[in-house]
Motif scaffolding. Structure first.
Motif, PDB file in Angstrom:
ATOM      1  N   PRO A 824      86.946  41.516  42.593  1.00  0.00           N
ATOM      2  CA  PRO A 824      86.243  42.505  43.162  1.00  0.00           C
ATOM      3  C   PRO A 824      85.308  43.483  42.502  1.00  0.00           C
ATOM      4  O   PRO A 824      85.765  43.503  41.054  1.00  0.00           O
ATOM      5  CB  PRO A 824      87.480  43.559  43.480  1.00  0.00           C
ATOM      6  CG  PRO A 824      88.663  43.023  42.702  1.00  0.00           C
ATOM      7  CD  PRO A 824      88.415  41.321  42.243  1.00  0.00           C
ATOM      8  N   GLY A 827      86.897  49.125  44.779  1.00  0.00           N
ATOM      9  CA  GLY A 827      88.235  48.948  45.637  1.00  0.00           C
ATOM     10  C   GLY A 827      89.427  49.963  44.866  1.00  0.00           C
ATOM     11  O   GLY A 827      88.889  50.924  44.214  1.00  0.00           O
ATOM     12  N   ASP A 895      93.345  45.903  44.650  1.00  0.00           N
ATOM     13  CA  ASP A 895      92.423  45.019  44.267  1.00  0.00           C
ATOM     14  C   ASP A 895      92.117  44.556  43.092  1.00  0.00           C
ATOM     15  O   ASP A 895      91.773  43.426  42.626  1.00  0.00           O
ATOM     16  CB  ASP A 895      91.038  45.603  44.782  1.00  0.00           C
ATOM     17  CG  ASP A 895      90.864  46.017  46.314  1.00  0.00           C
ATOM     18  OD1 ASP A 895      90.475  44.898  47.010  1.00  0.00           O
ATOM     19  OD2 ASP A 895      90.920  47.256  46.543  1.00  0.00           O
ATOM     20  N   VAL A 922      95.180  38.775  43.747  1.00  0.00           N
ATOM     21  CA  VAL A 922      94.414  39.760  43.190  1.00  0.00           C
ATOM     22  C   VAL A 922      94.549  39.881  41.537  1.00  0.00           C
ATOM     23  O   VAL A 922      95.549  39.415  41.154  1.00  0.00           O
ATOM     24  CB  VAL A 922      95.403  41.116  43.505  1.00  0.00           C
ATOM     25  CG1 VAL A 922      94.959  42.424  42.783  1.00  0.00           C
ATOM     26  CG2 VAL A 922      95.259  41.079  45.111  1.00  0.00           C
ATOM     27  N   PRO A 975      85.376  44.558  47.351  1.00  0.00           N
ATOM     28  CA  PRO A 975      86.592  44.100  47.149  1.00  0.00           C
ATOM     29  C   PRO A 975      87.073  43.112  48.090  1.00  0.00           C
ATOM     30  O   PRO A 975      86.698  42.778  49.198  1.00  0.00           O
ATOM     31  CB  PRO A 975      87.258  45.617  47.367  1.00  0.00           C
ATOM     32  CG  PRO A 975      86.572  46.438  48.297  1.00  0.00           C
ATOM     33  CD  PRO A 975      84.776  45.901  47.787  1.00  0.00           C
ATOM     34  N   ASN A 976      88.332  42.592  47.601  1.00  0.00           N
ATOM     35  CA  ASN A 976      88.961  41.595  48.550  1.00  0.00           C
ATOM     36  C   ASN A 976      89.347  41.831  49.732  1.00  0.00           C
ATOM     37  O   ASN A 976      89.297  41.155  50.831  1.00  0.00           O
ATOM     38  CB  ASN A 976      90.242  41.132  47.987  1.00  0.00           C
ATOM     39  CG  ASN A 976      90.211  40.328  46.416  1.00  0.00           C
ATOM     40  OD1 ASN A 976      88.863  39.983  46.411  1.00  0.00           O
ATOM     41  ND2 ASN A 976      90.981  40.394  45.737  1.00  0.00           N
ATOM     42  N   THR A 979      89.263  48.943  51.718  1.00  0.00           N
ATOM     43  CA  THR A 979      90.032  49.970  51.074  1.00  0.00           C
ATOM     44  C   THR A 979      90.588  51.031  52.205  1.00  0.00           C
ATOM     45  O   THR A 979      89.788  51.986  52.463  1.00  0.00           O
ATOM     46  CB  THR A 979      89.567  50.684  49.937  1.00  0.00           C
ATOM     47  OG1 THR A 979      88.876  49.629  49.192  1.00  0.00           O
ATOM     48  CG2 THR A 979      90.338  51.514  49.223  1.00  0.00           C
TER      49      THR A 979
END
Length: 986
Positions: A824, A827, A895, A922, A975-976, A979
């Motif tokens: 990421p 995040g 993240d 993560v 980010p994964n 958020t």
């Protein structure tokens, strides 16, 4: 059927840590022989090193969809072969197919379509085929608990639907935690039942929409043998079958490649079923060690006993030698699957438990229990035999009891047992199965025949330590063969033999004992001269055998007993190095908590504890006081010695791989370790990120002094600790260490090949004249040219990975992407450190906020950030059995994580955090230094400095490093996950 003429180039995916990863290089060699241009993409350093003489172009890139697509776009292959990449490659292929890569790049995915075979469509086809054969299709784990036996059948299939059952394995304990307990060929089915099982497996494999390649089918058989049931078709090659296939010296890599490009199973030229009638047994390691070991013998008892000896941790005893226990208590323990269940099983039988009761408690077939009971009776007879008669000794040898175990059971010295055995003429034979030999009793058959060349025996590692040891053995063999020797390998793991199968004249699958080595030497001497035995590729097992082999007259040319004594005794090593003007870290061995506390009190806290080596790895932990030390030792196997050393403050850990011929030194590679405490393969960078040319010269001088003082010849690995201006030697390893493939990939210095030549009399000057080593100065190879390389733990599929980039941040970014799947660039990040790390956290934390990360912290970490003016959100303490950060990870709300509690912190909570982060994909950092490296990696992604480029390209027989010029760069990523606001903490 001729191979497909429309395939002129193939991209082969090699998954790190997969048992089939080494087969990727074999596939490339096979395809190249058929005129196909090959491109290999992988990250395991041993596979990358092996690809130097196998693939035309090699990429050291993470096995993720983005990187694979970029390589496809650059190389424009006609097809992609993913069968040899394990589960990681299968996941990548599924993602690429969903993304339309086949259509966008006009590329075909060849081999077994494992994605379809394991999906709903494949399962429907498999069940239909099973029902057509009269088999049931609802078998599951409950059937195993009711006494059904389970079998894995490895099937080869061509694109015309033709099939061949390559191997079948019986799962001895299909229910327990010891599900790795298996035997090949199956022992309990009658011939007709076994034929029915293999026919069912072939029918299922032929019905799957799976193109061509290797598939495994798991089948269950009822207790009375009248009913069979399909459990599941399985992708790739499960361990139960893999151990037996590789024990034969076979490698599926070449077979899979030939099937994928159009050959039929009949055209593979496979040998007929049968052979010498050897049995292969795999059992799980004991004492909490991961993985399994494999041995083979003339029957189940012989192979099982050999495997059990391999499974016992160093310094331990097999269950035959343990005192009897309470049968009722042991039976109760068997009813619940648990680690070391196989040891409990053996002890229960030896304590008088009835085999029928054990069968009911475990679901294990009574035939196996009767075989184990027979082994117990033989062990008891050895304890009563006075003197050792030929009949008793022959029965023990036929059942796999080694001289050392017979000595322990009979109360006689091992040399006496060996002398009695030789006096009565009891020597083993070594029948061959394909390229592999194993000892069986009595001898007098299957004699080894030579061809006039002197043999050189190479001792492989005593335990499977990854593909690195296999790489070193193979490269050593190729160098020996090129120099006119007949290379012979002795290894205890079939994967080592399989990976080196085409490099050696002969291979012996034997346990790492002096008896096995001496008998192999005797067998080779009956065929011709034996010039040398090389121990520097055998790791700790070879070091442990050095004294006995030397005393017994074996020509161990590169590992003297004096060297073995020095490197295994920290105090003796310190004295020897002090004589050369080198300092060593204060270090002591401790075999118990009492000893460890005494040593730590003498050295002074904080101390670093290095745990027992398991499968070539060792944990390192810091303890600041006796309480922390006691807590730490509870997590290590009991009775296994640990090393306790005084912790140096503000130290930098450095490693060196080198070659020394007694006159001059070649510094093959210098790298820096980036983590202090680790559970897995430590992260290291080459060239070192905090060392200049003057520092490299200083390390070279210290390494040469150490080699000269210890009398080493060949390869050596030295680990240093630098604290201020003082350089300490932490460890010296004679021979090739686990970093050898990584160094070979990064610097192109053939460590193993050169070490083997030095051990057989060549000098470094001679190797330069031959072209094996570069003609530059003796210490010019320490760097990595225009690139930075990172060696680190692999992804969730295991193994070790190598990442390369034009600078450190880009290489570290590839490592993180390869391990976690993504990196990421903004995040939410959770940070937790303690003690003096708080000050060094401020700068990377500030950088994270500049990238757009929201920081979460608690306790001292939050207060330190607030005092430094770094914006952060506090996580209030909550009375809950599960840490807040773990719950946030499970909820997908983080993240990036830094979890470094410090030497006195809550290690159990930190471990829980790391496990939760790994499950969520993560990135999780264990220290501020690692976080700082991660921040550099994020910056490299944001600046678009992370891309793909060939590691090297081969035109003809030579390989050259490719100038780093990236044609594609990874773009900054979100980010994964989105958020979201923090949920209420409950």
């Amino acid at each position: 059927m001729p191979r497909r003429s429309d395939l002129t180039s193939v991209l082969v995916l090699a998954g790190g840590g997969a048992d089939l990863a080494a087969g990727a290089a074999e596939a490339c060699r096979t395809l190249a022989q058929q005129g196909v241009r090959t491109v290999l993409l992988g990250s395991d350093p041993a596979v990358l090193a092996a690809a130097a003489d196998a693939a035309h172009t090699t990429y050291a890139e993470p096995l993720t969809p983005w990187f694979v697509e970029q390589v496809i776009a650059r190389e424009r292959p006609d097809a992609v072969l993913a069968d040899l990449g394990g589960a990681a490659a299968r996941d990548v292929v599924g993602a690429l197919c969903s993304a339309g890569v086949r259509e966008n790049h006009d590329v075909e995915f060849i081999g077994a379509d494992q994605v379809t075979a394991c999906g709903a469509e494949g399962l429907r086809a498999a069940r239909a085929a099973a029902r057509a054969c009269g088999a049931e299709t609802d078998a599951g784990r409950e059937n195993a608990r009711r006494g059904w036996r389970e079998f894995d059948v490895q099937v080869l299939r061509d694109r015309e639907g033709g099939t061949r059952a390559l191997c079948a394995a019986e799962r001895v304990d299909a229910v327990g935690a010891d599900a790795l307990f298996s035997v090949t060929p199956p022992q309990t089915p009658a011939a007709g039942q076994l034929r029915r099982l293999t026919d069912l497996a072939r029918a299922v494999a032929g019905a799957l929409p799976a193109a061509a390649g290797a598939l495994s089918v798991r089948i269950a058989l009822s207790p009375d043998g009248r009913r069979s049931a399909l459990v599941e078709p399985r992708p790739g090659e499960p361990w139960t079958v893999q151990g037996a296939v590789t024990a034969d010296g076979q490698s599926l890599g070449g077979l899979v490649a030939r099937l994928a490009v159009g050959e039929t199973v009949d055209e593979l030229g496979l040998p007929p079923d049968g052979g010498p009638g050897l049995v292969t047994v795999s059992v799980p390691r004991l004492g909490g060690s991961p993985g399994a070991v494999t041995a083979r013998g003339a029957g189940f008892r012989d192979a099982f006993n050999k495997a059990l000896e391999l499974a016992v941790p160093a310094g331990g005893e097999p269950p035959w030698c343990e005192p009897a226990g309470d049968p009722a208590a042991l039976l109760a323990g068997l009813r619940v699957p648990a680690p070391d269940r196989i040891a409990t099983l053996v002890r229960a039988l030896g304590s008088g438990a009835e085999p029928a009761d054990v069968a009911r408690a475990t679901g294990i077939h009574p035939w196996f229990l009767s075989e184990l009971s027979a082994l117990h009776r033989t062990a008891a007879d050895l304890g009563r035999a006075r003197p050792l008669t030929r009949d008793v000794l022959l029965r023990a040898k036929r059942q796999g009891f080694g001289d050392r175990r017979i000595a322990a059971l009979s109360g006689l010295p091992e040399q006496v047992v060996r002398g009695v055995r030789h006096t009565i003429g009891l020597r083993p034979g070594h029948p061959a199965a394909h390229a592999t030999r194993s000892s069986v009793y009595p001898g007098g058959r299957s004699r080894v025949t030579g061809d006039g060349r002197d043999a050189v025996l190479v001792l492989g590692p005593g335990a499977w330590t990854g593909e690195g040891a296999s790489h070193s053995c193979r490269q050593a063999a190729l160098a020996l063969r090129a120099a006119g020797w007949a290379p012979v390998l002795i290894a205890s793991d079939p994967r080592t033999l399989s990976a080196a199968r085409n490099a050696f004249d002969r291979g012996y699958l034997e346990p790492p004992t002096a008896e096995a080595v001496l008998e192999a030497v005797a067998a080779e001497r009956r065929a011709g001269p034996v010039a040398a035995v090389l121990g520097q590729f055998g790791g700790a097992a070879a070091v442990a055998l050095a004294r006995e082999l030397q005393d017994s007259g074996a020509p161990l040319s590169d590992l003297s007993a004096s060297v073995a004594g020095l490197v295994t005794d920290p105090e003796a090593l310190g004295r020897a190095l002090a004589g050369a003007g080198l300092r060593t870290v204060a270090l002591r061995a401790a075999a118990s908590l009492t000893e460890a506390l005494a040593v730590a009190g003498e050295l002074g806290y904080p101390v670093i504890v290095t745990g027992p080596h398991e499968s070539g790895r060792a944990t390192r932990r810091t303890a600041v006081d006796p309480t922390a030390l006691a807590h730490l030792l509870r997590g290590y196997p009991q009775g296994r010695p640990v090393l306790v050393e005084r912790a140096l403050r503000a130290r930098v850990e450095l490693g060196v791989d080198a070659l020394y011929d007694g006159r001059e030194l070649v510094l093959a590679g210098v790298f820096e370790y980036l983590d202090d405490d680790h559970d897995d393969a430590p992260v290291c960078a080459l060239p070192p990120v905090s060392l200049g040319s003057g520092g490299v010269a200083r390390l070279a001088e210290a390494t040469e002094r150490a080699a000269r003082a210890l009398g080493l010849r060949g390869a050596l690995s030295v680990r240093f600790a630098s604290a201020g201006d003082v350089l300490y030697v932490r460890d010296v390893v004679p021979g090739t260490a686990h970093t050898a493939p990584f160094t070979t990939v990064a610097t192109r210095v053939p460590l193993a090949a050169a070490a083997a030549r030095i051990a057989t009399g060549a000098g470094l000057a001679e190797l330069r004249a031959e072209g094996l080593l570069q003609a530059e100065g003796p210490r010019a190879a320490a760097g990595a040219g225009t690139r930075v390389f990172v060696r680190a733990p692999g992804d969730g599929h295991g193994g070790v990975l190598t990442a390369a980039g034009p600078e450190f941040g880009a290489a570290y970014a590839k490592y993180l992407i390869g391990r976690y799947g993504s990196l990421p660039t903004k995040g939410r990040a959770y940070l937790s450190v303690a003690g003096q790390d708080l000050r060094s956290l401020i700068l990377p934390a500030r950088r994270l906020t500049s990238y757009g990360f929201e920081l979460l912290a608690d306790g001292d970490t939050f207060r330190a950030l607030r005092r430094a003016g770094v914006p952060a959100t506090v996580l209030p303490p909550v009375a809950h059995p599960e840490p807040t950060v773990v719950r946030l990870l499970r909820a997908g709300q983080l993240d990036l994580v830094l979890s470094a509690p410090g030497p006195a912190g809550d290690r159990e909570e930190a471990t829980a955090v790391r496990i939760a982060a790994a499950r969520q994909g993560v990135p999780c950092f264990a220290g501020v230094a690692a976080l700082s490296a991660g921040v550099q990696a994020i910056g490299a992604v944001l600046d678009e400095r992370v891309g793909v480029a060939p590691l090297y390209e081969r035109d003809g027989p030579s390989s050259v490093l490719h100038t780093y010029h990236e044609t594609a760069r990874i773009a900054a990523r979100p980010p994964n996950r989105p958020t979201a606001p923090l949920p209420p903490v409950q």
